[in-house]
Write a protein that holds these residues in place. Sequence first.
Motif, PDB file in Angstrom:
ATOM      1  N   UNK A  49     -28.837   7.819  24.970  1.00 47.13           N
ATOM      2  CA  UNK A  49     -27.860   7.375  25.970  1.00 47.13           C
ATOM      3  C   UNK A  49     -26.437   7.505  25.427  1.00 47.13           C
ATOM      4  N   UNK A  50     -26.260   7.313  24.094  1.00 44.37           N
ATOM      5  CA  UNK A  50     -24.934   7.470  23.492  1.00 44.37           C
ATOM      6  C   UNK A  50     -24.474   8.918  23.582  1.00 44.37           C
ATOM      7  N   UNK A  51     -25.372   9.856  23.276  1.00 48.22           N
ATOM      8  CA  UNK A  51     -24.976  11.265  23.329  1.00 48.22           C
ATOM      9  C   UNK A  51     -24.779  11.719  24.772  1.00 48.22           C
ATOM     10  N   UNK A  52     -25.540  11.141  25.712  1.00 50.56           N
ATOM     11  CA  UNK A  52     -25.335  11.476  27.116  1.00 50.56           C
ATOM     12  C   UNK A  52     -23.953  11.018  27.581  1.00 50.56           C
ATOM     13  N   UNK A  53     -23.519   9.844  27.093  1.00 50.36           N
ATOM     14  CA  UNK A  53     -22.197   9.340  27.429  1.00 50.36           C
ATOM     15  C   UNK A  53     -21.108  10.246  26.844  1.00 50.36           C
ATOM     16  N   UNK A  54     -21.312  10.713  25.612  1.00 51.95           N
ATOM     17  CA  UNK A  54     -20.348  11.603  24.953  1.00 51.95           C
ATOM     18  C   UNK A  54     -20.261  12.949  25.667  1.00 51.95           C
ATOM     19  N   UNK A  55     -21.341  13.361  26.307  1.00 51.76           N
ATOM     20  CA  UNK A  55     -21.388  14.655  26.996  1.00 51.76           C
ATOM     21  C   UNK A  55     -20.924  14.571  28.447  1.00 51.76           C
ATOM     22  N   UNK A  56     -20.594  13.377  28.925  1.00 52.99           N
ATOM     23  CA  UNK A  56     -20.289  13.171  30.343  1.00 52.99           C
ATOM     24  C   UNK A  56     -19.175  14.067  30.865  1.00 52.99           C
ATOM     25  N   UNK A  57     -18.121  14.320  30.101  1.00 48.64           N
ATOM     26  CA  UNK A  57     -16.985  15.101  30.583  1.00 48.64           C
ATOM     27  C   UNK A  57     -17.162  16.605  30.499  1.00 48.64           C
ATOM     28  N   UNK A  58     -18.274  17.056  29.929  1.00 52.05           N
ATOM     29  CA  UNK A  58     -18.462  18.497  29.756  1.00 52.05           C
ATOM     30  C   UNK A  58     -18.549  19.262  31.068  1.00 52.05           C
ATOM     31  N   UNK A  59     -18.973  18.605  32.130  1.00 53.07           N
ATOM     32  CA  UNK A  59     -19.108  19.288  33.410  1.00 53.07           C
ATOM     33  C   UNK A  59     -17.927  19.063  34.337  1.00 53.07           C
ATOM     34  N   UNK A  60     -16.884  18.389  33.848  1.00 50.78           N
ATOM     35  CA  UNK A  60     -15.678  18.202  34.658  1.00 50.78           C
ATOM     36  C   UNK A  60     -15.010  19.550  34.886  1.00 50.78           C
ATOM     37  N   UNK A  61     -14.277  19.686  35.991  1.00 50.09           N
ATOM     38  CA  UNK A  61     -13.539  20.938  36.210  1.00 50.09           C
ATOM     39  C   UNK A  61     -12.573  21.199  35.058  1.00 50.09           C
ATOM     40  N   UNK A  62     -12.306  22.457  34.806  1.00 52.90           N
ATOM     41  CA  UNK A  62     -11.380  22.869  33.754  1.00 52.90           C
ATOM     42  C   UNK A  62      -9.963  22.488  34.168  1.00 52.90           C
ATOM     43  N   UNK A  63      -9.216  21.892  33.246  1.00 51.85           N
ATOM     44  CA  UNK A  63      -7.852  21.444  33.559  1.00 51.85           C
ATOM     45  C   UNK A  63      -6.832  22.503  33.128  1.00 51.85           C
ATOM     46  N   UNK A  64      -5.632  22.399  33.699  1.00 46.24           N
ATOM     47  CA  UNK A  64      -4.551  23.299  33.304  1.00 46.24           C
ATOM     48  C   UNK A  64      -4.179  23.076  31.837  1.00 46.24           C
ATOM     49  N   UNK A  65      -4.306  21.846  31.370  1.00 46.00           N
ATOM     50  CA  UNK A  65      -4.026  21.552  29.968  1.00 46.00           C
ATOM     51  C   UNK A  65      -4.968  22.301  29.031  1.00 46.00           C
ATOM     52  N   UNK A  66      -6.255  22.353  29.399  1.00 45.26           N
ATOM     53  CA  UNK A  66      -7.225  23.083  28.578  1.00 45.26           C
ATOM     54  C   UNK A  66      -6.903  24.581  28.549  1.00 45.26           C
ATOM     55  N   UNK A  67      -6.536  25.120  29.708  1.00 45.93           N
ATOM     56  CA  UNK A  67      -6.211  26.548  29.792  1.00 45.93           C
ATOM     57  C   UNK A  67      -4.936  26.833  29.011  1.00 45.93           C
TER      58      UNK A  67
END
Length: 195
Positions: A49-67
């Motif tokens: 459950x801890x690793x699932x929580x850490x992975x939660x944001x991986x499927x968020x849309x890509x942000x302009x900041x990341x690009x």
Amino acid sequence: SSAALPSLSDIAGWEQHFEQLLNAHAVNALFGRDAATAETDALLPQPSSESQLALAGLNDPISEGEVDEALGHLQRGKAAGADGITAEALKVRAPAAGPNAGPAAVSAGASGAAGGSTAAAPGEQPAVGFVLTPVLTALLNRLFVGGNALPDVLATNTLTPLLKPGGTSGDYNSYRGIAVGSVVCKLYESVLNAR
């Protein structure tokens, strides 16, 4: 008798050589492996459950900041892929808003180092952000969030055989294949890798 020298124009010969060398099916056949089965899947560890929580944001849309961050890391001076796009074409910086901002600020940002220098001449505003960040973010999100397959033009690499040091020019195995891919695909990979 000596082997015929491979010709750089022998596309079929090079294609066959690198297909055999790089083809996953050939590797699987060589080592006697089949496709993944339920049996091998059962051996994989299940996420806590801890690793699932850490992975939660991986499927968020890509942000302009990341690009923007990934654009800053693209290396200049590299060959263009099959699409003909270079890192320099994507790394043009937008001028800062202000009375002294103008074309000089754009060119100052475009000529910076890999991280993108934003130093401006005296009396000029520094360049900010990359001009194409919003467009590239929208494109990458169409691929990522939309689940669209990578278009062929982005997935295509140009493969050039280079003779290995000490290799014999008459042997295909004496050549190393250098693949040059699309800079847009590299950008996409960089964003995903950073996550």
